[in-house]
Motif scaffolding. Structure first.
Motif, short mmCIF file in Angstrom:
data_model
loop_
_atom_site.label_atom_id
_atom_site.label_comp_id
_atom_site.label_asym_id
_atom_site.label_seq_id
_atom_site.Cartn_x
_atom_site.Cartn_y
_atom_site.Cartn_z
N GLU A 168 3.31 -4.32 3.91
CA GLU A 168 1.89 -4.19 4.23
C GLU A 168 1.70 -3.46 5.56
O GLU A 168 2.61 -3.37 6.38
CB GLU A 168 1.20 -5.56 4.26
N GLY A 169 0.49 -2.91 5.72
CA GLY A 169 0.14 -2.26 6.98
C GLY A 169 0.53 -0.80 7.07
O GLY A 169 0.67 -0.27 8.17
N ASN B 277 3.06 -8.78 -4.18
CA ASN B 277 2.99 -10.00 -3.39
C ASN B 277 3.83 -11.12 -4.01
O ASN B 277 3.43 -12.28 -4.02
CB ASN B 277 1.53 -10.46 -3.29
N LYS C 139 -5.41 -6.00 -0.96
CA LYS C 139 -4.14 -5.94 -0.22
C LYS C 139 -3.50 -4.57 -0.38
O LYS C 139 -2.81 -4.08 0.50
CB LYS C 139 -3.16 -7.00 -0.76
N GLU D 253 -4.83 -3.76 8.92
CA GLU D 253 -3.40 -3.89 9.21
C GLU D 253 -2.66 -4.69 8.15
O GLU D 253 -1.46 -4.53 7.97
CB GLU D 253 -3.17 -4.58 10.57
N ASN D 254 -3.34 -5.59 7.48
CA ASN D 254 -2.60 -6.37 6.49
C ASN D 254 -2.80 -5.89 5.05
O ASN D 254 -2.55 -6.61 4.10
CB ASN D 254 -2.87 -7.88 6.62
N SER D 255 -3.26 -4.66 4.94
CA SER D 255 -3.28 -4.06 3.62
C SER D 255 -2.50 -2.75 3.69
O SER D 255 -2.15 -2.29 4.76
CB SER D 255 -4.72 -3.79 3.17
#
Lengths: 230, 123
Positions: A28-29, A63, A146, A175-177
């Protein structure tokens, strides 16, 4: 646990092998360019990740869970073709997205659409192609997903539309996708990528941070791309 | 900003930000905008901007205050060092070019001096 973990992915289309044991792990990110010439399997791979193609061998985990209902709710997919019905207007399209996706931010989508000076009651079919592309991207990026899977979002748009689309991607992802974006026009987008994934012969030929690639080769991503696929 | 895509983009951003500091476009001690905002300004992704900031922090060009963000250094020494290395890099490039087209170092020196004093048309 990685955001996306693909192992030994194989897909055939009739006698033609499109994906031949592809392995790919993404975290991620990051904004990731999925690159390759026409026919390299970019669209097929994206459709498999997004759950639209279900006939394949190998494993695809999003995920940590196999592609399915659960993954659809965290993946926001922009297909190559527009999916709006011509008779729809912005308001009705927003209503439909809201019904489909729990993570759709209706207010944000409406605000962004209004920034384009569009009338919410105008028929989508009556808008220019560039405008439809912008609108479609706004909808896809207005989900709190995500993983954003964008198939050729820059295909055939003019430079100002391209800038708008790049800006929208940069400002909407968090940032978290992660964003997986396919293109065969590398030059136009290379400065927004963290990472490039090259597809060749149905496999991942290269998966590297773009600035590392630049430092090592002294080439732009576009130049390197042309070398690889010459 | 136009990037040379053949060079790591984060290094080009570091250079541009350093130039802003040296030219006075940014004041010593000035607050640096948040990473996301700068990234949007430069048209690059926030990770690239983050990498540029980390590099500048290692260089001592910016410092972080835990609660209030990043600031341009107030230390004259750091900027003086940068000024020196930027000057060296450009001058080496220029000198090599001038020698290639037939100037001696002395000729270059007097040429530069005359240019600086009188402007191009009188030379």
């Amino acid at each position: 646990m990685s955001l996306l973990e693909i192992k030994n992915l194989e897909h055939r289309y009739g006698n033609h092998t499109v994906l031949a044991g592809l392995n790919l792990t993404l975290e991620e990110g990051e904004i990731i360019g999925l690159l390759g010439p026409n026919g390299a399997g970019k669209t097929t791979l994206m459709k498999i990740i997004s759950g639209l193609i279900q006939t394949y061998d190998g494993s695809v985990l999003v995920n940590g869970a196999p592609v399915g209902i659960g993954s659809k709710s965290i993946i926001s997919y922009l297909p190559e073709q527009t999916y709006f019905r011509k008779s729809e207007n912005i308001r009705s399209a927003i209503g439909m997205f809201r019904d489909f996706y729990a993570d759709f931010d209706e207010k944000k989508a409406m605000e962004m659409a209004m920034d384009l000076n569009l009338d919410s009651k105008q028929k989508i079919g009556a808008m220019s192609k560039g405008m439809q592309e912008k609108l479609q991207l706004i909808f896809v990026m207005s989900r709190k997903a995500k993983l954003y899977v964008l198939d050729e979002p820059l295909g055939g748009v003019d430079p100002s539309t391209r800038d708008y689309i790049l800006h929208t991607i940069l400002s909407q992802y968090t940032e978290n996708s992660s964003v997986l974006l396919s293109t065969h026009l590398v030059h136009d987008v290379e400065q927004i990528f963290d990472r490039a994934v090259f597809l060749k012969n149905g496999r991942v030929f290269l998966n590297e941070q773009v600035d590392i690639l630049r430092a090592e080769t002294g080439m732009s991503l576009d130049q390197y791309f042309r070398e690889v696929y010459r | 900003m136009q990037f040379d895509n053949g060079l790591p983009i984060y290094l080009q951003i570091v250079k541009e930000m350093t130039l802003r500091a040296l030219s006075g476009a940014m004041e010593p001690g000035e607050k640096i905008p948040p990473v996301r905002e700068l990234a949007a300004q430069f048209g690059v992704n926030p990770n690239t901007m983050q990498r540029a900031m980390a590099e500048m922090e290692r260089d001592g060009l910016v410092y972080t205050e835990r609660t209030s963000g990043r600031f341009l250094t107030r230390e004259e020494g750091v900027l003086a060092e940068k000024r020196k290395s930027f000057a060296r890099e450009e001058t080496e490039k220029y000198l090599a070019y001038m020698k290639k087209i037939g100037f001696t170092t002395e000729e270059v020196a007097s040429y530069v001096k005359a240019m600086g004093e009188k402007g191009e048309e009188t030379i």
